[in-house]
Design a protein around this motif. Structure first.
Motif, PDB file in Angstrom:
ATOM      1  N   PRO A  28     -44.746  -1.329  35.663  1.00  0.00           N
ATOM      2  CA  PRO A  28     -46.141  -1.177  34.865  1.00  0.00           C
ATOM      3  C   PRO A  28     -46.510  -1.050  36.681  1.00  0.00           C
ATOM      4  O   PRO A  28     -47.672  -0.187  36.584  1.00  0.00           O
ATOM      5  CB  PRO A  28     -46.424  -2.174  33.979  1.00  0.00           C
ATOM      6  CG  PRO A  28     -45.449  -2.193  33.287  1.00  0.00           C
ATOM      7  CD  PRO A  28     -44.115  -3.010  34.884  1.00  0.00           C
ATOM      8  N   ALA A  29     -46.649  -2.130  36.886  1.00  0.00           N
ATOM      9  CA  ALA A  29     -47.260  -2.020  38.760  1.00  0.00           C
ATOM     10  C   ALA A  29     -46.877  -1.067  39.626  1.00  0.00           C
ATOM     11  O   ALA A  29     -47.298  -0.422  40.930  1.00  0.00           O
ATOM     12  CB  ALA A  29     -47.223  -3.030  39.310  1.00  0.00           C
ATOM     13  N   ALA A 112     -36.957  -4.598  26.940  1.00  0.00           N
ATOM     14  CA  ALA A 112     -37.552  -4.338  27.865  1.00  0.00           C
ATOM     15  C   ALA A 112     -38.969  -3.512  28.022  1.00  0.00           C
ATOM     16  O   ALA A 112     -40.771  -4.114  28.134  1.00  0.00           O
ATOM     17  CB  ALA A 112     -37.419  -4.246  29.572  1.00  0.00           C
ATOM     18  N   LEU A 113     -38.838  -2.882  27.222  1.00  0.00           N
ATOM     19  CA  LEU A 113     -39.859  -1.789  26.370  1.00  0.00           C
ATOM     20  C   LEU A 113     -40.922  -2.518  25.852  1.00  0.00           C
ATOM     21  O   LEU A 113     -42.239  -1.906  25.554  1.00  0.00           O
ATOM     22  CB  LEU A 113     -39.299  -0.535  26.272  1.00  0.00           C
ATOM     23  CG  LEU A 113     -38.565   0.298  26.426  1.00  0.00           C
ATOM     24  CD1 LEU A 113     -37.647   1.154  26.326  1.00  0.00           C
ATOM     25  CD2 LEU A 113     -39.356   1.463  27.231  1.00  0.00           C
ATOM     26  N   ALA A 114     -40.155  -3.219  24.672  1.00  0.00           N
ATOM     27  CA  ALA A 114     -41.243  -3.832  23.756  1.00  0.00           C
ATOM     28  C   ALA A 114     -42.320  -4.886  24.618  1.00  0.00           C
ATOM     29  O   ALA A 114     -43.232  -5.224  24.362  1.00  0.00           O
ATOM     30  CB  ALA A 114     -40.407  -4.872  22.809  1.00  0.00           C
ATOM     31  N   PRO A 124     -42.913   2.680  30.126  1.00  0.00           N
ATOM     32  CA  PRO A 124     -42.914   3.312  31.166  1.00  0.00           C
ATOM     33  C   PRO A 124     -42.179   4.697  31.103  1.00  0.00           C
ATOM     34  O   PRO A 124     -40.721   3.959  30.388  1.00  0.00           O
ATOM     35  CB  PRO A 124     -43.112   2.253  32.128  1.00  0.00           C
ATOM     36  CG  PRO A 124     -43.243   1.308  31.831  1.00  0.00           C
ATOM     37  CD  PRO A 124     -42.847   1.466  30.166  1.00  0.00           C
ATOM     38  N   LYS A 125     -42.470   5.573  31.568  1.00  0.00           N
ATOM     39  CA  LYS A 125     -40.518   6.455  31.585  1.00  0.00           C
ATOM     40  C   LYS A 125     -39.650   5.866  32.191  1.00  0.00           C
ATOM     41  O   LYS A 125     -38.592   6.382  32.948  1.00  0.00           O
ATOM     42  CB  LYS A 125     -41.583   7.654  32.381  1.00  0.00           C
ATOM     43  CG  LYS A 125     -42.593   8.815  31.978  1.00  0.00           C
ATOM     44  CD  LYS A 125     -42.632   9.523  32.774  1.00  0.00           C
ATOM     45  CE  LYS A 125     -44.308   9.410  33.635  1.00  0.00           C
ATOM     46  NZ  LYS A 125     -44.340  10.920  34.515  1.00  0.00           N
ATOM     47  N   ARG A 126     -40.232   5.385  33.530  1.00  0.00           N
ATOM     48  CA  ARG A 126     -39.079   4.416  34.687  1.00  0.00           C
ATOM     49  C   ARG A 126     -38.242   3.875  33.772  1.00  0.00           C
ATOM     50  O   ARG A 126     -37.330   3.154  34.245  1.00  0.00           O
ATOM     51  CB  ARG A 126     -40.022   3.669  35.271  1.00  0.00           C
ATOM     52  CG  ARG A 126     -40.893   4.706  36.698  1.00  0.00           C
ATOM     53  CD  ARG A 126     -41.001   4.007  37.967  1.00  0.00           C
ATOM     54  NE  ARG A 126     -40.217   3.072  38.559  1.00  0.00           N
ATOM     55  CZ  ARG A 126     -40.317   1.726  39.466  1.00  0.00           C
ATOM     56  NH1 ARG A 126     -42.073   1.763  38.758  1.00  0.00           N
ATOM     57  NH2 ARG A 126     -39.617   1.102  40.251  1.00  0.00           N
TER      58      ARG A 126
END
Length: 274
Positions: A28-29, A112-114, A124-126
């Motif tokens: 996210p950063a 990870a997405l949650a 994030p798209k990444r």
């Protein structure tokens, strides 16, 4: 599946969970997940190998950094432990099936997405695109190993269909969901499409229902209003994991009660059909 192999998969889950923590903290950063090596966010002291053992190190350190004694968030052992638990559950559910690697990759990406959505209201798209690519590659390998190429067609249709439905909702009412949710719906369709469209429908309905119930409960308790944001991606991810673990009997029950001519034949697992 032999108990030794289940144990190995559980240990793999701990290691993967440790990496997911790095991804949740850095992606996210906009930071790399490879360099620099893990360090305390408080004092920037690099974390020694002895202090980087999943779950165990957090307990032995008394939940604090060895150098500066800043508290280490409980999110770290929770993700590590939950990843291990879900890896074991998936291994027991699917056994030594050719589709198990895809399921594990898909599950790890959803966790990870949650976590990102819960902490940052961000999908994030990444994280979405690598999970999508790795899951698709594992499903391609499963199709090659089993000869079930038709499942890839269903997977593609479900992936595109999930994306299209959520894109239409986003276009009609952008306030309802973010575009990250649209991308996530495409990922869910890809990860669940191998098992059939019913699994995607189950995941979307279960996730939406869970979000609705929690929202109503928070409003009834006076802790939220109609304008309060909830991380919808968390509920979608939970719905997808529930579909993998308990979707088969629920879908079978629904098909049985909705079709008076349905047979009462026992459920077969993906492994049995492979």
């Amino acid at each position: 599946m032999p108990p030794t192999l289940v144990l190995i998969i559980g240990l793999l889950g701990l290691a993967v969970g440790s990496f997911l923590n790095v991804a949740v903290s850095r992606v996210p950063a906009g930071l790399s997940v490879v360099r620099p090596r893990s360090a305390c966010p408080g004092c920037a002291t690099p974390i020694a190998a002895r202090d980087n053992i999943p779950v165990v190190s957090w307990l032995l350190l008394g939940r604090r950094c060895r150098a500066c004694r800043v508290p280490i968030p409980a999110r770290y052992p929770l993700i590590e432990g939950l990843t291990a638990l879900l890896f074991v559950a998936m291994a027991l559910r699917f056994g030594r099936s050719e589709v198990l690697p895809a399921v594990l990759v898909f599950t790890a990406g959803l966790l990870a997405l949650a976590a990102c959505d819960a902490e940052h209201f961000l999908l994030p798209k990444r994280l979405i695109y690598p999970t999508l690519g790795l899951t698709a590659a594992c499903l391609l390998a499963a199709a090659a190993a089993t000869g079930q190429w038709h499942r890839l067609g269903v997977t593609a249709v479900c992936g595109v269909g999930g994306f299209a439905v959520f894109f239409a909702l986003f276009w009609v009412r952008p306030a309802w969901l973010g575009f990250g949710d649209v991308r996530l719906a495409g990922l869910l369709g890809t990860g669940l499409g191998w098992f059939g469209p019913s699994y995607l429908v189950f995941a979307l309905l279960a996730g939406s229902a869970a979000g609705l119930v929690l929202g109503l409960a928070l409003m009834a308790a006076g802790r939220a209003t109609r304008q309060t944001r909830l991380p919808f991606g968390v509920f979608l991810a939970a719905g997808a994991i529930a579909a993998l673990l308990i979707g088969a009997p629920v879908i079978h029950w629904y098909e049985t009660v909705s079709d008076p001519y349905a047979t009462s034949a026992p459920l077969t697992t993906v492994r049995d059909r492979s």
